[in-house]
Every structure is written in structure tokens, then in C-alpha cells.
Enzyme design. Structure first.
Site, short mmCIF file in Angstrom:
data_model
loop_
_atom_site.label_atom_id
_atom_site.label_comp_id
_atom_site.label_asym_id
_atom_site.label_seq_id
_atom_site.Cartn_x
_atom_site.Cartn_y
_atom_site.Cartn_z
N ARG A 19 0.82 -1.22 0.00
CA ARG A 19 0.00 0.00 0.00
C ARG A 19 0.86 1.27 0.00
O ARG A 19 0.62 2.17 -0.80
CB ARG A 19 -0.98 -0.02 1.17
CG ARG A 19 -2.16 -0.97 0.94
CD ARG A 19 -3.11 -0.96 2.12
NE ARG A 19 -2.44 -1.27 3.37
CZ ARG A 19 -2.95 -1.02 4.56
NH1 ARG A 19 -4.10 -0.42 4.69
NH2 ARG A 19 -2.28 -1.35 5.64
N ASN A 37 -6.51 -2.48 1.46
CA ASN A 37 -6.51 -3.94 1.51
C ASN A 37 -7.95 -4.41 1.62
O ASN A 37 -8.70 -3.93 2.47
CB ASN A 37 -5.77 -4.43 2.77
CG ASN A 37 -4.27 -4.44 2.57
OD1 ASN A 37 -3.78 -4.49 1.45
ND2 ASN A 37 -3.55 -4.40 3.67
#
Ligand code: ZN
Ligand code: ZN
Ligand code: ZN
Length: 762
Positions: A19, A37
Site C-alpha cells: 500500500r 486492503n
């Protein structure tokens, strides 16, 4: 022209710094949107200039963090919106926390640069790490994975570290083990006399001790190593004597690829494994005249080498300028020591000094051992750097399974749907400490992955501690799986296959349902079941387990089978021992089966031949005689001994093909009587066994058996045999499956058990 895309990335993309990577990438391309996520993987939305979006997509695939493995990218176009900023969103499901247990990762290049940069605040800091590297599995106590639930909870981040940790643009954003010399873990050196060195000097003290030829204990990532000079015979001999490890090869660590190449012949695939973030020990062919003590790996063609994988290792190797033995810190077969008190207690009789640190290891994790066969990885011990990454099985099961594995080289396995979470290496489950480690390991992984076990599967051997443990659990369904069926199933499972194959399992020993010890099996098997279609002939094991430790007993058994009382005048230990110990007693033992179990084990046949050839009569580690017979073999020798093939009725009335060693023994004995070298004898045995294996598989296929063969079992760690058997089978048109991601030895058993239980529990 602007464009807005929704992108779903699947694979190993969670808990690997994906990320923050996406965040930095999007920002540098002036894109708006978010990354999150989800239980589907990583979901990204980006909006911006079309060309920039395209470049973003390219770099997403090529520049991702080293740990990430992208298996699939799904892209959909969305209508434009007004979002200009880019953000990292919280997770959108509970699934995330389960996905976050990743293996430990070797120090990355960015951290290495800082480690060597005099102006960096982490210059020479032995615990430097970032989002892309450092400890993971070995420090996680609970999930979700954040600092208070790791062994880093003892260290409070200083303002500088804290700022990095909270800055999405920083490469230490959410790096849970983030630390620096001000706030993080530190080293201690405990010298022989018990005096402690702290601060900047512990490393220097350790290096001095190594240079002086001392053995020192070094606490690393997953446990404590014993380190010493790998070039000095006297030093290596001292380590061996103290560790009670006579001849089993020792792994070494060298500072870089140049040093590896000086010792071994390295192919590109081996190189890739050596430098990979997993940093396993790689077994490679040793160069002639390599500058290393012969005592490191006696009677071996291969050396096990690894590169430094923690900042501490990098410093130690660079400062000392040495080639170091780096072997598990334990006494003989105990589990690797992983605590400071453990080191000071268990290793005092072995180590002269202790280089320790105060970051605790939650889960001990041995180094992984791997090698390359035909350009592909063939793992021997799957542990640090690999565990607990799941392996996708070709079958799923609603119920969660615990597979308890075998006895030697134990691993266990937990399942979640079709995912198999294979544990780190536990070791030989014969002693109490290893068994404790097994039970703790199961509890820990169950807790981490929130697995509520409903099915427990185990070996058929009633005396394995793993079997006893499985049967002691209440409120679960038990599934017993035959040892060699589990071997075959593990190979099928790792290849994502589940159709019937001819499973050729050449192994040391496995409990057979007919009261004999199996280990040279041709099974027609799929994941659900098996039928024994062929085997090696039975040999008596005079003295039971002692025959495993004393290969001359197997040699005698083989001679007796062929020649009866009238032994040929060989100058080998079997004939000598027969004179010395009184043959009639042993002969009678064999005749009446007293303490003389029958085995079809390929490992024991190798033992017998190794002893006859004068290679090894007594062993000091498992498989030694068979390994040394492989090492003795002259691979250029084209000759091959003959084997017979007969048909016997099996238990259920079906016919079983039996490989008869008698012709081989006659040819072997006449070679030996003619003074033939062990290297020739060993090669002819290998080639002969490979040929009869190919013929046997062909006979099974001719009777309607499958056209795919699986090679599995500990004996297929023998690369010479593996190559020969695969060649024989391929010449006959077989598709051949060989292990790659799980070991052919008993370290792979638990995956096979899990796959079999998954099918049987559907
Ligand atoms: Zn790093
Ligand atoms: Zn700090
Ligand atoms: Zn086995």
C-alpha cells in the site's frame, strides 16, 4: 485526457509494504484516488492523465516491493470524479489481519546503503530495517500485525523513528520493527569469563574472538547460530567435537557473491536464490581446491552457502573479512536455541563467547536449505524466509485441518479452505524439547491464523510423537495417512494436481499397513487413495533400528539373502563382523525374524551397497551412507548393474511387482572381488536402480496405470539418482513430477497428509 481506473491486485500483496508503495507511486504520477486492503487483495483507484495512469500500471508490475508476488491484476474503467488527493484507506474486512503473517526478509539494498553511510543516523546500526525488509514471522506474537503485538513492544520509538513510521511517503511507513540506535535493540557480547561488553564494542569483541579461532554464539533472526572460522581445520574440528556433530555438513556464510563464486560453481538460478530476500542456504557444487576446511563438509561434492541476511550478519562478515561457519546453535538434535538465557545455558559448553541482542525471538525459525535441479528450485528444508507463506492445494475443504507430519524433519500444516499453511522446520520429534517446540508451534500458528481445527491427520506409525499428539486431541476427526501416500500427495499438492499418478517413493522408512517397513514403493495414487503396484524386495534388518545406524548390518543381510551361509570372500565390514560376532546368531535372527523387521526401503538398500563398496559402515547422521554413496559415484561411468523384476501376490489379491536385487548383488560382488573402485561400483548401482525403476513404472503403465510419475521420498534428495530416474522415465514417455516448493523428505509429509485429509473430509 483523464482516466479513472479500478485495479484489483492479487497475489502476495498484503503485509509486504504494497500500500505505501502504491501511495508513493500514485503521488509521483500526480494521480488521485486511494489504495486499500480488501479480502480480494489490494484494491486501487486512480485518476489522472491517461499516459501517467498507463505508466503507473507498468511500474506497479515492475517496481513493486521485493516481497510482493503479483499473480493477477484486474482492471476496470470508472466514470471520472473530482477526487484529486491520494490516500491509504484502512482495511475493509476482517480478512486482512489473517493475510498479514509474512516471512522474515533479508536486509534490502536501501537499508544496506544507510548501514554503510557514515552520515546516516543508522550508520552501522545492526537492527536497521524498513517496510521492505527485516523480521516478521519470528517477532509476531499476535495479530493484527502491529508493533505492540510483536517483540518490538519493548522498544518505544524515538521522535525521529515515530515520524518515519507515520509518514506515508517514507519507506519506513508502518514498518513495525522500525528502530534506530537511540530507541531500538542493542548488542551485548558476553565473553568466556562472563564479562559483558555493551555499546559500540560488542561487535568488535566478537570479531576479535572469531579471528582468534574461537567459536561464538550469534543471535540472529530466528535463532542462535554457532559461528567460527570455516578455513581453519583446528577450529572446525573443535566445533564438531563440542557440538557432538562428527561429519554432518555445516553451512557457511560469506560476505558476497564474489566469495561464493570462489568456493562454488554457481549457475544463474542458484545465484538468484542466494540473493533473494528469502536468503536460504543454497547447496552448490564445491570448486576443486576451494579455500575452505575439508572438515566443513567431509565426503561431499556440495557446499551449503548463504549470504548475510541481517544487518548484524553484514557487519560481522565485513568487519571480520572471514568465511564463517554458521550452524544452528543447539546440542546435537535439539531445537535451535532462540533466547539469551537459552544460549547462555545450553551453549556454554560449545561457544567461547556470545554475541546477543535484546530483541526477543517469538518463534524460532531455522535457516532454509535449498538447491537447484534442472534450473528450478528443489527445496530441502523449508523454514525461514518461506514459512508461513501458504501453498495453494488443488483441493479445498470447509473444515480446517491440522496435519501433524512425520517424525524426522517434522513440519506441521494447517489449512484454511484450499490454502495450506506449512510450518517452519520443527526438527526430529524424538526428544522432549523438540516435541514441546512442535506443540507450541501448533498453538502459535492456530492463534495467528484463527484456525479452529476440526480434522487432525497423522502418520500411521503408532509410536511417532506426532501421531500420539494427533490421537490425544479431543473433539476432532482423525485421519491416518500412510507415510508414502503422504509423500506422493505432497508432490501432487504442490503442483496443483490431483489425478492418479505412479508415485515412486524412495525413502528411509515409513510404517506399512502390512507389518513391514515401507520405503521403496510404486504406488498408483491420487490424493484420495493409493494402491501398491510395486516395491523393492524385502530385506531383513538384523537388529531393527540398529541396522539403520550400522549399514554393515544391511550389507550382511543383502549378502545372506543372495549367498546364504556361503559368503563371498569380500574384504568388507559385513564379512568381518560376521566372523567377529558369530554369524550363526545373526543368521538365525534373520531366519526366524527375531528383532529383524522386513523392509522394502530404498534407503536401506543404499546403506547395504554403501557398506559393501567400503564407503560407510557406521553413520553419525541420518542418511549418511546413502549420501556418501552418491558423492562417491563417478557420474561419467556408463555401466549399470542388473536387477530382476518378479510378480508377487499383494494383500488384496492384486499382483505387486517386486524389484529383485539378486543379479545386482552378483555383479557388484564380482566387481568388488576384481578390485573395482568404489566410484565405479557406486555409479553402476545408481544407473542400475534407475533403469529398473523406469522398467517397473513402464510395466505398471502397460497394465493400465497412469502416464505421470511422481518422484518423492528422502532418497530423491540424491541428485544423481533423481536425474537418472527422471531420464529413464522421460525416455519412456512419462511426464515426471519432482518436488520444488516442499521437500521430498519428511519435511513435506504434512502437506501431503493435509491434501489427503481434505479429499477424505469433503
Ligand atoms: Zn530495508
Ligand atoms: Zn529511533
Ligand atoms: Zn519419508
Amino acid at each position: 485526457m483523464e482516466q479513472r481506473l479500478k485495479i484489483i491486485v492479487r497475489g502476495v500483496v498484503q503485509g509486504v509494504g504494497f500500500r505505501p508503495f502504491v501511495y508513493r507511486l500514485a503521488r509521483s504520477h500526480d494521480l488521485g484516488g486511494y489504495v486499500a486492503n480488501t479480502d480480494q487483495g489490494v484494491t486501487i483507484e486512480v485518476q489522472g492523465e491517461k499516459a501517467r495512469v498507463a505508466e503507473f500500471l507498468d511500474r506497479l508490475r515492475t517496481d513493486h516491493p521485493p516481497l510482493a508476488e503479483i499473480t493477477d491484476v484486474e482492471i476496470a474503467e470508472l466514470p471520472l470524479n473530482s477526487r484529486k488527493a491520494f490516500s491509504i484507506e484502512g482495511s475493509t474486512s476482517v480478512g486482512e489481519e489473517e493475510a498479514l503473517v509474512t516471512p522474515d526478509v533479508a536486509t534490502c539494498d536501501d537499508c544496506l546503503r544507510e548501514l554503510r553511510d557514515q552520515d546516516d543516523r543508522r550508520y552501522r546500526y545492526p537492527f536497521i530495517n524498513c517496510t521492505n525488509c527485516g523480521p516478521r514471522f519470528t517477532i509476531i506474537a499476535h495479530l493484527p500485525y502491529d508493533r505492540p503485538r510483536t517483540t518490538m513492544r519493548a522498544f518505544r520509538m524515538c521522535p525521529a523513528c515515530d515520524a518515519e513510521y507515520h509518514d506515508p511517503a517514507d519507506r519506513r511507513f508502518h514498518a513495525q520493527p522500525n528502530a534506530c540506535p537511540v530507541c531500538g535493540p542493542s548488542l551485548t557480547y558476553v565473553a568466556e569469563d562472563g564479562s559483558e561488553v555493551r555499546g559500540a564494542d560488542p561487535l568488535a569483541a566478537a570479531v576479535d574472538a572469531l579471528r582468534a579461532g574461537k567459536v561464538i554464539a550469534v543471535k540472529g533472526l530466528g535463532g542462535v547460530h554457532l559461528a567460527c572460522d570455516a578455513r581453519r581445520d583446528d577450529v572446525v574440528a573443535r566445533l564438531r567435537a563440542r557440538k557432538d556433530r562428527e561429519e554432518k555438513p555445516l553451512a557457511i556464510m560469506v560476505s558476497g557473491m564474489e566469495e561464493v563464486e570462489a568456493l562454488c560453481e554457481v549457475c544463474p538460478e542458484e545465484r538468484a536464490l542466494l540473493v533473494s530476500p528469502r536468503r536460504p542456504i543454497v547447496l552448490m557444487r564445491k570448486r576443486q581446491g576451494a579455500e575452505i576446511s575439508d572438515l566443513v563438509a567431509p565426503h561431499q561434492k556440495y557446499l551449503g552457502v548463504m549470504l548475510p541476511y541481517t544487518p548484524l550478519h553484514h557487519l560481522l562478515l565485513r568487519d571480520s573479512g572471514m568465511v564463517l561457519i554458521m550452524t544452528s546453535g543447539n546440542r546435537s538434535e535439539e531445537p535451535i536455541v532462540h533466547t539469551n538465557p537459552g544460549a547462555l545455558d545450553r551453549l556454554t559448553s560449545i561457544a567461547d563467547g556470545f554475541l546477543l541482542h535484546d530483541r526477543e525471538i517469538e518463534t524460532r525459525c531455522d535457516d532454509s536449505v535449498t538447491r537447484v535441479w534442472r534450473g528450478k528450485e528443489l527445496i530441502v528444508r523449508r523454514s525461514r524466509g518461506y514459512a508461513p507463506l501458504p501453498i495453494e492445494m488443488p483441493v479445498g475443504c470447509d473444515r480446517s485441518i491440522l496435519a501433524c507430519g512425520g517424525e524426522l524433519k517434522n513440519t506441521f500444516c494447517l489449512t484454511r479452505g484450499s490454502e495450506a499453511i506449512l510450518s517452519h522446520h520443527i526438527g526430529d520429534l524424538k526428544e522432549e524439547p523438540a516435541f514441546d517446540s512442535f506443540v507450541q508451534g501448533i498453538e502459535h500458528l492456530r492463534r495467528l491464523f484463527h484456525i479452529d481445527v476440526q480434522v487432525v491427520t497423522h502418520d500411521l506409525h503408532p509410536d511417532y510423537l506426532s501421531t500420539r499428539y494427533a490421537l490425544s486431541l479431543e473433539g476432532v476427526r482423525n485421519v491416518g495417512v500412510q507415510h508414502h501416500h503422504a509423500h506422493v500427495a505432497s508432490c501432487l499438492a504442490e503442483h496443483g494436481r490431483d489425478e492418479p499418478v505412479i508415485g515412486i517413493s524412495f525413502d528411509g522408512a515409513g510404517y506399512g499397513p502390512d507389518g513391514t517397513i515401507w520405503g521403496g514403493e510404486f504406488l498408483i495414487a491420487d490424493l484420495g487413495g493409493y494402491e501398491r503396484a510395486g516395491r523393492l524386495a524385502h530385506l531383513s534388518m538384523p537388529g531393527g533400528d540398529r541396522a539403520t545406524e550400522e549399514p554393515w548390518r544391511m550389507a550382511l543381510s543383502l549378502l545372506y539373502r543372495v549367498f546364504g551361509e556361503d559368503l563371498p570372500p569380500l574384504r568388507c565390514a559385513a564379512v568381518r563382523e560376521r566372523e567377529r560376532r558369530g554369524w550363526p546368531v545373526l543368521a538365525r535372527m534373520i531366519d526366524v525374524g527375531l528383532r529383524t523387521p522386513l523392509t522394502s526401503s530404498a534407503g536401506r538398500l543404499f546403506d547395504a551397497v554403501a557398506s559393501l563398496a567400503g564407503v560407510r559402515d557406521y553413520i553419525s547422521y541420518e542418511g549418511q551412507a546413502a549420501i556418501e554413496l552418491e558423492m562417491a559415484a563417478d557420474e561419467r561411468e556408463p555401466g549399470a548393474y542388473s536387477f530382476g523384476l518378479s510378480v508377487e501376490p499383494g494383500e488384496d489379491g492384486k499382483e505387486v511387482l517386486v524389484v529383485d536385487p539378486e543379479p545386482m548383488v552378483h555383479e557388484l560382488v564380482s566387481d568388488l572381488l576384481a578390485g573395482q573402485e568404489a566410484s565405479i561400483v557406486a555409479a553402476r548401482f545408481h544407473r542400475g536402480l534407475a533403469q529398473i525403476t523406469g522398467q517397473t513404472a513402464q510395466r505398471i503403465r502397460d497394465r493400465g496405470g497412469p502416464g505421470t510419475a511422481v518422484l518423492t521420498g528422502g532418497v530423491f534428495q540424491n541428485m544423481f539418482l533423481c536425474e537418472l530416474v527422471a531420464g529413464e522415465l522421460e525416455e519412456r514417455g512419462f511426464e515426471v513430477l519432482v518436488h520444488s516448493r516442499v521437500p521430498p523428505n519428511d519435511g513435506g509429509i504434512s502437506l501431503g497428509q493435509a491434501a489427503v485429509a481434505a479429499v477424505r473430509s469433503r
